[in-house]
Design a protein around this motif. Structure first.
Motif, PDB file in Angstrom:
ATOM      1  N   THR A 291      49.882  40.016  36.511  1.00 47.28           N
ATOM      2  CA  THR A 291      50.888  39.698  35.501  1.00 47.28           C
ATOM      3  C   THR A 291      50.235  39.778  34.128  1.00 47.28           C
ATOM      4  OG1 THR A 291      52.013  38.227  37.064  1.00 47.28           O
ATOM      5  CG2 THR A 291      52.571  37.992  34.728  1.00 47.28           C
ATOM      6  N   ILE A 292      50.853  40.559  33.239  1.00 49.34           N
ATOM      7  CA  ILE A 292      50.266  40.806  31.921  1.00 49.34           C
ATOM      8  C   ILE A 292      51.315  40.569  30.847  1.00 49.34           C
ATOM      9  CG2 ILE A 292      49.329  42.617  30.411  1.00 49.34           C
ATOM     10  CD1 ILE A 292      48.102  43.860  32.948  1.00 49.34           C
ATOM     11  N   ALA A 293      50.921  39.883  29.785  1.00 51.11           N
ATOM     12  CA  ALA A 293      51.768  39.696  28.605  1.00 51.11           C
ATOM     13  C   ALA A 293      50.921  39.964  27.376  1.00 51.11           C
ATOM     14  CB  ALA A 293      52.348  38.284  28.575  1.00 51.11           C
ATOM     15  N   LEU A 294      51.471  40.706  26.435  1.00 52.64           N
ATOM     16  CA  LEU A 294      50.746  41.080  25.230  1.00 52.64           C
ATOM     17  C   LEU A 294      51.356  40.416  24.011  1.00 52.64           C
ATOM     18  CD1 LEU A 294      50.425  44.921  25.878  1.00 52.64           C
ATOM     19  CD2 LEU A 294      48.848  43.120  26.570  1.00 52.64           C
ATOM     20  N   GLY A 295      50.502  40.086  23.055  1.00 47.10           N
ATOM     21  CA  GLY A 295      50.956  39.518  21.798  1.00 47.10           C
ATOM     22  C   GLY A 295      50.274  40.200  20.626  1.00 47.10           C
ATOM     23  N   LYS A 296      50.836  40.021  19.445  1.00 46.92           N
ATOM     24  CA  LYS A 296      50.267  40.588  18.217  1.00 46.92           C
ATOM     25  C   LYS A 296      50.111  42.105  18.302  1.00 46.92           C
ATOM     26  CE  LYS A 296      47.541  36.358  17.403  1.00 46.92           C
ATOM     27  NZ  LYS A 296      46.167  35.835  17.190  1.00 46.92           N
TER      28      LYS A 296
ATOM     29  N   ILE B 119      39.286  39.207  46.370  1.00 48.38           N
ATOM     30  CA  ILE B 119      40.671  38.777  46.561  1.00 48.38           C
ATOM     31  C   ILE B 119      40.802  37.608  47.529  1.00 48.38           C
ATOM     32  CG2 ILE B 119      41.725  40.981  45.946  1.00 48.38           C
ATOM     33  CD1 ILE B 119      41.931  41.558  48.989  1.00 48.38           C
ATOM     34  N   ASP B 120      39.695  37.080  48.041  1.00 49.09           N
ATOM     35  CA  ASP B 120      39.797  35.994  49.017  1.00 49.09           C
ATOM     36  C   ASP B 120      38.462  35.258  49.083  1.00 49.09           C
ATOM     37  OD1 ASP B 120      40.896  34.336  50.950  1.00 49.09           O
ATOM     38  OD2 ASP B 120      41.460  35.952  52.311  1.00 49.09           O
ATOM     39  N   SER B 121      38.474  34.144  49.812  1.00 49.28           N
ATOM     40  CA  SER B 121      37.251  33.372  50.030  1.00 49.28           C
ATOM     41  C   SER B 121      36.299  34.152  50.940  1.00 49.28           C
ATOM     42  CB  SER B 121      37.590  32.021  50.650  1.00 49.28           C
ATOM     43  OG  SER B 121      38.333  32.201  51.849  1.00 49.28           O
ATOM     44  N   SER B 122      35.042  33.699  50.997  1.00 49.41           N
ATOM     45  CA  SER B 122      34.008  34.379  51.763  1.00 49.41           C
ATOM     46  C   SER B 122      33.589  33.543  52.971  1.00 49.41           C
ATOM     47  CB  SER B 122      32.781  34.630  50.873  1.00 49.41           C
ATOM     48  OG  SER B 122      31.689  35.113  51.635  1.00 49.41           O
TER      49      SER B 122
ATOM     50  N   ASN C  95      43.342  32.292  40.294  1.00 45.53           N
ATOM     51  CA  ASN C  95      43.472  33.393  39.337  1.00 45.53           C
ATOM     52  C   ASN C  95      42.239  34.286  39.441  1.00 45.53           C
ATOM     53  OD1 ASN C  95      43.933  35.120  37.222  1.00 45.53           O
ATOM     54  ND2 ASN C  95      43.798  33.573  35.619  1.00 45.53           N
ATOM     55  N   LEU C  96      42.441  35.544  39.819  1.00 45.68           N
ATOM     56  CA  LEU C  96      41.340  36.469  40.098  1.00 45.68           C
ATOM     57  C   LEU C  96      41.064  37.424  38.945  1.00 45.68           C
ATOM     58  CD1 LEU C  96      42.589  37.412  43.683  1.00 45.68           C
ATOM     59  CD2 LEU C  96      40.926  35.643  43.099  1.00 45.68           C
ATOM     60  N   SER C  97      41.575  37.111  37.752  1.00 50.65           N
ATOM     61  CA  SER C  97      41.494  38.050  36.639  1.00 50.65           C
ATOM     62  C   SER C  97      40.061  38.317  36.181  1.00 50.65           C
ATOM     63  CB  SER C  97      42.325  37.563  35.459  1.00 50.65           C
ATOM     64  OG  SER C  97      41.865  36.309  34.987  1.00 50.65           O
TER      65      SER C  97
ATOM     66  N   SER D 227      47.252  38.221  27.786  1.00 49.40           N
ATOM     67  CA  SER D 227      47.354  37.262  28.888  1.00 49.40           C
ATOM     68  C   SER D 227      47.372  38.032  30.203  1.00 49.40           C
ATOM     69  CB  SER D 227      48.635  36.427  28.749  1.00 49.40           C
ATOM     70  OG  SER D 227      48.831  35.626  29.904  1.00 49.40           O
ATOM     71  N   TYR D 228      46.428  37.703  31.072  1.00 50.29           N
ATOM     72  CA  TYR D 228      46.229  38.486  32.298  1.00 50.29           C
ATOM     73  C   TYR D 228      45.903  37.551  33.457  1.00 50.29           C
ATOM     74  CZ  TYR D 228      43.824  41.865  35.421  1.00 50.29           C
ATOM     75  OH  TYR D 228      43.419  42.625  36.487  1.00 50.29           O
ATOM     76  N   THR D 229      46.729  37.564  34.494  1.00 53.86           N
ATOM     77  CA  THR D 229      46.460  36.788  35.698  1.00 53.86           C
ATOM     78  C   THR D 229      46.602  37.693  36.911  1.00 53.86           C
ATOM     79  OG1 THR D 229      48.762  36.066  35.930  1.00 53.86           O
ATOM     80  CG2 THR D 229      47.279  34.629  34.680  1.00 53.86           C
ATOM     81  N   VAL D 230      45.797  37.420  37.928  1.00 57.70           N
ATOM     82  CA  VAL D 230      45.855  38.151  39.190  1.00 57.70           C
ATOM     83  C   VAL D 230      45.827  37.132  40.324  1.00 57.70           C
ATOM     84  CG1 VAL D 230      44.831  39.937  40.651  1.00 57.70           C
ATOM     85  CG2 VAL D 230      44.561  40.059  38.156  1.00 57.70           C
ATOM     86  N   ASN D 231      46.731  37.285  41.256  1.00 63.45           N
ATOM     87  CA  ASN D 231      46.771  36.413  42.430  1.00 63.45           C
ATOM     88  C   ASN D 231      46.901  37.265  43.683  1.00 63.45           C
ATOM     89  OD1 ASN D 231      48.443  34.690  40.137  1.00 63.45           O
ATOM     90  ND2 ASN D 231      46.998  33.458  41.293  1.00 63.45           N
TER      91      ASN D 231
END
Length: 344
Positions: free
Chosen positions: A29-34, A220-223, A234-236, A334-338
């Motif tokens: 999920t990405i959101a940009l500003g300015k 992307i996951d636990s080890s 959040n994996l960003s 703004s950047y989040t990865v799940n």
């Protein structure tokens, strides 16, 4: 949490048959500003070619963009999502979900007969690049590491051992590191994050005629090995680079020297610690499934960009009429990865 996710000690990882496939939905999920003027974003996606350890099952996206799509560069094994926003869009937004199937990757030295790789691919994996020269100090270092060893598998192992013994993991580096191996060797400070350590392995292999390549991707996951070798939430910032080298008869052999160094740093392992001895042996020829591979590309020119080439593509890139964003500038980006496991 599944039982295997609780196992965090490499010394007790069981000898198991090939693990079953596990499917993940990975949502960015990405959101940009300015921003001002027309805006474009590029985002690396999972390898489009199926392998015995990873399959890309498709992508879907939504947002307030004017146009969006995917392009592929088969030479660089690069898959890139892009989206464009018009000049009047003041708050660009995007969400993209990729479904990927994963399983552990194992190398078995007792088995030969792997299909030969194409000669053009092997030639590319012997070439120097801006950050990975193959002459001078790089070649001399590799020659010292392998000594009189002639067998290519044993040479790869000698270089892997040299990298593990002589580098250090530096978590203070932003992103996945710069990967400038000549500068590292020249300075004598062989420290960095996964890209630095993996590209050093690749450059040393190439310098003595062993085809090798980095694989840029994301946890992307636990080890099952050590907690620090996985990622949840959040994996960003969970990008990670691994590597592989090619030998006739065996094909591509996976290695992960960067995670050996990461475990040493985070677990405070001494050189004689049984956990380290097992982990070091394991990560020559093994990739845990908790990581998705993006691409092997270096010196990347983004399609439609007016900016300079990138050393590699592991993070989203944004460009406006004013130029390219800093991908780590949280005031504008703004950047989040799940990632979530798909049951059934």
């Amino acid at each position: 949490m599944p039982a295997e996710a609780e196992q965090r000690d490499a010394t007790s990882l069981p000898d198991e048959p090939q693990t079953p496939w596990r499917t993940y939905d990975i949502t960015s999920t990405i959101a940009l500003g300015k921003v001002s003027g027309k805006t474009r974003i590029w985002l690396p996606l999972a390898l489009y070619k199926d392998t015995p350890w990873q399959r890309s099952l498709g992508h879907g996206w939504q947002g307030n963009f004017a146009s969006a799509g995917i392009y592929r560069d088969p030479v660089a094994e690069l898959v890139v999502f892009y989206a464009d926003w018009n000049v009047d869009t003041t708050a660009p937004q995007l969400q993209i979900t990729s479904q990927v199937a994963k399983r552990d990757r194992h190398f078995d030295i007792t088995r030969r007969g792997s299909a030969a790789e194409r000669s053009d691919v092997l030639r590319r994996c012997l070439q120097s690049s801006n950050l990975v020269p193959t002459d001078g100090l790089v070649r001399r270092t590799a020659e010292r590491a392998v000594g009189r060893i002639k067998d290519p598998v044993a040479q790869g192992k000698a270089i892997y051992d040299w990298v593990v013994e002589n580098t250090s993991y530096d978590p203070s580096r932003p992103g996945v590191g710069r990967g400038d191996i000549e500068a590292m060797l020249d300075s004598g400070h062989l420290s960095g994050k996964s890209a630095d350590i993996s590209l050093l392995f690749v450059g040393l292999c190439r310098s003595i005629g062993i085809p090798a390549r980095p694989i840029f991707g994301q946890r992307i996951d636990s080890s099952r090995l050590f907690a620090g070798l996985g990622a949840t939430g959040n994996l960003s910032t969970a990008q990670q680079c691994r590597a592989e080298f090619y030998t006739p008869g065996y094909g591509w052999i996976p290695v992960n020297p960067a995670d050996v160094r990461k475990a040493i740093d985070e677990e405070h392992l001494s050189s004689s610690d049984p956990k380290l001895i097992v982990l070091r042996k394991l990560l020559f020829g093994f990739w845990e499934m908790n990581w998705v591979a993006f691409n092997t590309a270096q010196d990347v020119s983004l399609r439609g960009s007016n900016g300079h080439a990138l050393p590699f593509l592991a993070l989203p890139q944004v460009e406006t009429a004013a130029g390219r964003f800093d991908s780590l500038d949280t005031s504008r980006f703004s950047y989040t990865v799940n990632a979530s496991r798909v049951e059934g």
